[in-house]
Design a protein around this motif. Structure first.
Motif, PDB file in Angstrom:
ATOM      1  N   LEU A  51       5.514  -4.123   6.551  1.00  0.00           N
ATOM      2  CA  LEU A  51       6.423  -3.361   6.696  1.00  0.00           C
ATOM      3  C   LEU A  51       5.684  -2.180   7.473  1.00  0.00           C
ATOM      4  O   LEU A  51       4.649  -1.915   7.577  1.00  0.00           O
ATOM      5  CB  LEU A  51       7.058  -2.561   5.441  1.00  0.00           C
ATOM      6  CG  LEU A  51       7.775  -3.665   4.438  1.00  0.00           C
ATOM      7  CD1 LEU A  51       7.960  -2.975   2.982  1.00  0.00           C
ATOM      8  CD2 LEU A  51       8.951  -4.051   5.177  1.00  0.00           C
ATOM      9  N   PRO A  52       6.838  -1.453   8.438  1.00  0.00           N
ATOM     10  CA  PRO A  52       6.209  -0.483   9.045  1.00  0.00           C
ATOM     11  C   PRO A  52       5.480   0.716   8.075  1.00  0.00           C
ATOM     12  O   PRO A  52       6.447   0.859   7.260  1.00  0.00           O
ATOM     13  CB  PRO A  52       7.526   0.220   9.998  1.00  0.00           C
ATOM     14  CG  PRO A  52       8.524  -1.181   9.691  1.00  0.00           C
ATOM     15  CD  PRO A  52       8.131  -1.614   8.717  1.00  0.00           C
ATOM     16  N   PRO A  53       4.468   1.212   8.518  1.00  0.00           N
ATOM     17  CA  PRO A  53       4.001   2.276   7.366  1.00  0.00           C
ATOM     18  C   PRO A  53       4.619   3.536   7.115  1.00  0.00           C
ATOM     19  O   PRO A  53       5.380   3.917   8.073  1.00  0.00           O
ATOM     20  CB  PRO A  53       2.577   2.461   7.875  1.00  0.00           C
ATOM     21  CG  PRO A  53       2.624   2.218   9.556  1.00  0.00           C
ATOM     22  CD  PRO A  53       3.729   1.183   9.590  1.00  0.00           C
ATOM     23  N   ALA A  54       4.583   4.094   6.132  1.00  0.00           N
ATOM     24  CA  ALA A  54       5.133   5.376   5.787  1.00  0.00           C
ATOM     25  C   ALA A  54       4.277   6.506   6.384  1.00  0.00           C
ATOM     26  O   ALA A  54       3.161   6.204   6.814  1.00  0.00           O
ATOM     27  CB  ALA A  54       5.029   5.723   4.279  1.00  0.00           C
ATOM     28  N   ASP A  55       5.079   7.574   6.808  1.00  0.00           N
ATOM     29  CA  ASP A  55       4.488   8.568   7.388  1.00  0.00           C
ATOM     30  C   ASP A  55       3.793   9.699   6.790  1.00  0.00           C
ATOM     31  O   ASP A  55       4.255  10.615   6.308  1.00  0.00           O
ATOM     32  CB  ASP A  55       5.546   9.411   8.507  1.00  0.00           C
ATOM     33  CG  ASP A  55       4.926  10.384   9.309  1.00  0.00           C
ATOM     34  OD1 ASP A  55       3.723  10.294   9.527  1.00  0.00           O
ATOM     35  OD2 ASP A  55       5.815  11.211   9.680  1.00  0.00           O
ATOM     36  N   ASP A  56       2.762   9.005   5.937  1.00  0.00           N
ATOM     37  CA  ASP A  56       2.142   9.935   4.700  1.00  0.00           C
ATOM     38  C   ASP A  56       0.642   9.699   4.708  1.00  0.00           C
ATOM     39  O   ASP A  56      -0.003   9.713   3.630  1.00  0.00           O
ATOM     40  CB  ASP A  56       2.753   9.544   3.482  1.00  0.00           C
ATOM     41  CG  ASP A  56       2.598   8.276   2.916  1.00  0.00           C
ATOM     42  OD1 ASP A  56       1.915   7.320   3.926  1.00  0.00           O
ATOM     43  OD2 ASP A  56       2.761   8.024   2.014  1.00  0.00           O
ATOM     44  N   PRO A  91       8.820 -11.725  -2.456  1.00  0.00           N
ATOM     45  CA  PRO A  91       8.514 -10.760  -1.556  1.00  0.00           C
ATOM     46  C   PRO A  91       9.769 -10.376  -0.582  1.00  0.00           C
ATOM     47  O   PRO A  91       9.702  -9.266  -0.047  1.00  0.00           O
ATOM     48  CB  PRO A  91       7.447 -11.320  -0.657  1.00  0.00           C
ATOM     49  CG  PRO A  91       7.579 -12.871  -0.968  1.00  0.00           C
ATOM     50  CD  PRO A  91       8.423 -12.804  -2.429  1.00  0.00           C
ATOM     51  N   SER A  92      10.955 -10.836  -0.726  1.00  0.00           N
ATOM     52  CA  SER A  92      12.349 -10.716  -0.138  1.00  0.00           C
ATOM     53  C   SER A  92      12.700  -9.460  -0.596  1.00  0.00           C
ATOM     54  O   SER A  92      13.445  -8.505   0.072  1.00  0.00           O
ATOM     55  CB  SER A  92      13.350 -11.495  -0.462  1.00  0.00           C
ATOM     56  OG  SER A  92      13.511 -11.816  -1.596  1.00  0.00           O
ATOM     57  N   GLY A  93      12.324  -8.893  -1.769  1.00  0.00           N
ATOM     58  CA  GLY A  93      12.757  -7.714  -2.391  1.00  0.00           C
ATOM     59  C   GLY A  93      11.858  -6.295  -1.906  1.00  0.00           C
ATOM     60  O   GLY A  93      12.253  -5.217  -2.261  1.00  0.00           O
ATOM     61  N   TRP A 152       5.575  -3.260 -12.371  1.00  0.00           N
ATOM     62  CA  TRP A 152       6.444  -4.325 -11.641  1.00  0.00           C
ATOM     63  C   TRP A 152       7.878  -4.183 -12.712  1.00  0.00           C
ATOM     64  O   TRP A 152       8.945  -4.164 -11.919  1.00  0.00           O
ATOM     65  CB  TRP A 152       5.806  -5.524 -11.764  1.00  0.00           C
ATOM     66  CG  TRP A 152       5.030  -6.059 -10.772  1.00  0.00           C
ATOM     67  CD1 TRP A 152       3.712  -6.325 -10.802  1.00  0.00           C
ATOM     68  CD2 TRP A 152       5.299  -6.115  -9.242  1.00  0.00           C
ATOM     69  NE1 TRP A 152       3.141  -6.696  -9.678  1.00  0.00           N
ATOM     70  CE2 TRP A 152       4.158  -6.476  -8.731  1.00  0.00           C
ATOM     71  CE3 TRP A 152       6.343  -5.685  -8.672  1.00  0.00           C
ATOM     72  CZ2 TRP A 152       4.030  -6.826  -7.187  1.00  0.00           C
ATOM     73  CZ3 TRP A 152       6.169  -5.995  -7.074  1.00  0.00           C
ATOM     74  CH2 TRP A 152       5.145  -6.252  -6.608  1.00  0.00           C
ATOM     75  N   GLN A 153       7.897  -4.213 -13.802  1.00  0.00           N
ATOM     76  CA  GLN A 153       8.940  -3.969 -14.474  1.00  0.00           C
ATOM     77  C   GLN A 153       9.847  -2.737 -14.332  1.00  0.00           C
ATOM     78  O   GLN A 153      10.911  -2.256 -14.159  1.00  0.00           O
ATOM     79  CB  GLN A 153       8.901  -3.986 -16.016  1.00  0.00           C
ATOM     80  CG  GLN A 153       8.211  -5.491 -16.445  1.00  0.00           C
ATOM     81  CD  GLN A 153       7.735  -5.424 -18.034  1.00  0.00           C
ATOM     82  OE1 GLN A 153       8.618  -4.925 -18.780  1.00  0.00           O
ATOM     83  NE2 GLN A 153       6.989  -6.226 -18.344  1.00  0.00           N
ATOM     84  N   GLN A 154       8.812  -1.508 -14.348  1.00  0.00           N
ATOM     85  CA  GLN A 154       9.533   0.015 -13.949  1.00  0.00           C
ATOM     86  C   GLN A 154      10.376  -0.175 -12.683  1.00  0.00           C
ATOM     87  O   GLN A 154      11.408   0.558 -12.488  1.00  0.00           O
ATOM     88  CB  GLN A 154       8.135   0.785 -14.080  1.00  0.00           C
ATOM     89  CG  GLN A 154       8.719   2.175 -14.016  1.00  0.00           C
ATOM     90  CD  GLN A 154       7.478   3.298 -13.935  1.00  0.00           C
ATOM     91  OE1 GLN A 154       7.521   4.072 -13.254  1.00  0.00           O
ATOM     92  NE2 GLN A 154       6.572   2.984 -15.172  1.00  0.00           N
ATOM     93  N   ILE A 155       9.652  -0.592 -11.605  1.00  0.00           N
ATOM     94  CA  ILE A 155      10.249  -0.254 -10.565  1.00  0.00           C
ATOM     95  C   ILE A 155      11.186  -1.455 -10.121  1.00  0.00           C
ATOM     96  O   ILE A 155      11.994  -1.625  -8.941  1.00  0.00           O
ATOM     97  CB  ILE A 155       9.250  -0.679  -9.149  1.00  0.00           C
ATOM     98  CG1 ILE A 155       8.383  -1.697  -9.150  1.00  0.00           C
ATOM     99  CG2 ILE A 155       8.112   0.611  -9.535  1.00  0.00           C
ATOM    100  CD1 ILE A 155       7.454  -1.915  -7.943  1.00  0.00           C
ATOM    101  N   GLY A 156      11.338  -2.600 -10.940  1.00  0.00           N
ATOM    102  CA  GLY A 156      12.483  -3.438 -10.868  1.00  0.00           C
ATOM    103  C   GLY A 156      12.151  -4.700  -9.575  1.00  0.00           C
ATOM    104  O   GLY A 156      13.198  -5.026  -9.377  1.00  0.00           O
ATOM    105  N   PRO A 159       7.885   0.647   2.295  1.00  0.00           N
ATOM    106  CA  PRO A 159       6.394   0.469   2.501  1.00  0.00           C
ATOM    107  C   PRO A 159       5.675   1.234   1.069  1.00  0.00           C
ATOM    108  O   PRO A 159       4.801   0.805   0.836  1.00  0.00           O
ATOM    109  CB  PRO A 159       6.135   1.340   3.663  1.00  0.00           C
ATOM    110  CG  PRO A 159       7.255   2.418   4.043  1.00  0.00           C
ATOM    111  CD  PRO A 159       8.630   1.698   3.435  1.00  0.00           C
ATOM    112  N   VAL A 160       6.332   2.155   0.729  1.00  0.00           N
ATOM    113  CA  VAL A 160       6.081   2.911  -0.593  1.00  0.00           C
ATOM    114  C   VAL A 160       6.903   3.024  -1.605  1.00  0.00           C
ATOM    115  O   VAL A 160       7.869   3.476  -1.238  1.00  0.00           O
ATOM    116  CB  VAL A 160       5.322   4.368  -0.328  1.00  0.00           C
ATOM    117  CG1 VAL A 160       4.515   4.821  -1.646  1.00  0.00           C
ATOM    118  CG2 VAL A 160       4.273   4.002   0.760  1.00  0.00           C
ATOM    119  N   VAL A 161       6.810   2.730  -2.708  1.00  0.00           N
ATOM    120  CA  VAL A 161       7.441   2.854  -4.045  1.00  0.00           C
ATOM    121  C   VAL A 161       6.892   3.480  -4.979  1.00  0.00           C
ATOM    122  O   VAL A 161       5.579   3.115  -5.415  1.00  0.00           O
ATOM    123  CB  VAL A 161       8.339   1.452  -4.285  1.00  0.00           C
ATOM    124  CG1 VAL A 161       8.917   1.673  -5.817  1.00  0.00           C
ATOM    125  CG2 VAL A 161       8.997   0.797  -3.353  1.00  0.00           C
TER     126      VAL A 161
END
Length: 240
Positions: free
Chosen positions: A101-106, A44-46, A34-38, A50-52
């Motif tokens: 969120l709309p899903p990633a295309d992966d 949840p507003s941040g 969590w710290q790494q991705i900021g 869909p994928v980080v």
């Protein structure tokens, strides 16, 4: 007591190993991510993607406790044979999937790149030099974007691959079509649980339908001998 069900692994091409570390160790690793991705679990507003992607490349702290778990290493021994694998010091890449969120295309069915070519690039062949490790760092239920696994598909994929290392875009459609009739199992569990996937087991990401972000690392464990179906390890025997 066996660390995994050997017959089940041979039939299904994967095994779940519960609690390779205490839950609080996986929780501590998740806090660092969590710290790494900021971002924050309380804001949840941040959550706007869909994928980080996060990563562990050092194996420090709780990450190292996970990767050096005696229970995890015993699972490696069970499938690759004692001494049949190379130690992995870090978790590697960690996709964090967010809800609402709309899903990633992966989310296509595939097996991971598993064969290093002479020029150093990687492709997919029937001489795999790796097996796949999934480490759950959060609670993962049926709605929390669990990895989907086609049980028994390792034999289908192996049958349609050859010794030439194919590009991901070539191998994906081959193994997807070959394994289409296999039943689907979801990789659910608790923080600190691990899934070992046979290198030819066909799998895919899933859409996040839940409410809590899903943290799970995915990375290869390098093997000392390619998996060709001719050796004595469980990985080879599972293809026969």
């Amino acid at each position: 007591m066996q660390i995994i069900d050997v017959e089940r692994f041979a039939a299904d091409g994967f095994a779940k190993v519960e609690a390779v570390v205490a839950r609080q160790v996986a929780d501590a690793a998740r806090d660092l991510l969590w710290q790494q991705i900021g971002l924050s679990p309380g804001e949840p507003s941040g959550w706007r993607e869909p994928v980080v992607w996060a990563s562990d490349m050092t194996g420090a702290g709780p990450f190292g406790e996970i990767m050096n778990s005696p229970r995890l290493h015993a699972a490696y021994d069970a499938v690759a044979g004692p001494g049949g694998w190379l130690p992995r010091g870090s978790l590697g890449m960690i996709p964090i999937r967010f809800p609402r969120l709309p899903p990633a295309d992966d989310r296509g069915w595939h097996i991971d790149l598993n064969t290093q070519r002479p020029d150093g690039t990687w492709g997919t062949s029937a001489r795999s030099q790796t097996m796949l490790l999934l480490i759950l760092l959060s609670e993962v239920g049926p709605d929390d974007a669990p990895t989907r696994v086609r049980a028994g598909s390792h034999r289908d994929a192996f049958a349609v691959l050859g010794e030439e290392a194919l590009a991901h875009t070539e191998a994906g459609p081959l193994v997807e079509a070959a394994s289409r009739e296999r039943p689907v199992v979801h990789a659910t569990g608790e923080p600190g649980d691990v899934y070992l996937l046979h290198p030819y087991t066909v799998h895919a990401a899933d859409e996040h339908r839940g409410t809590r972000p899903r943290f799970m690392s995915q990375g290869p464990v390098l093997l000392k001998r390619p998996v060709t179906g001719q050796g004595d390890s469980l990985l080879d025997r599972a293809l026969r």
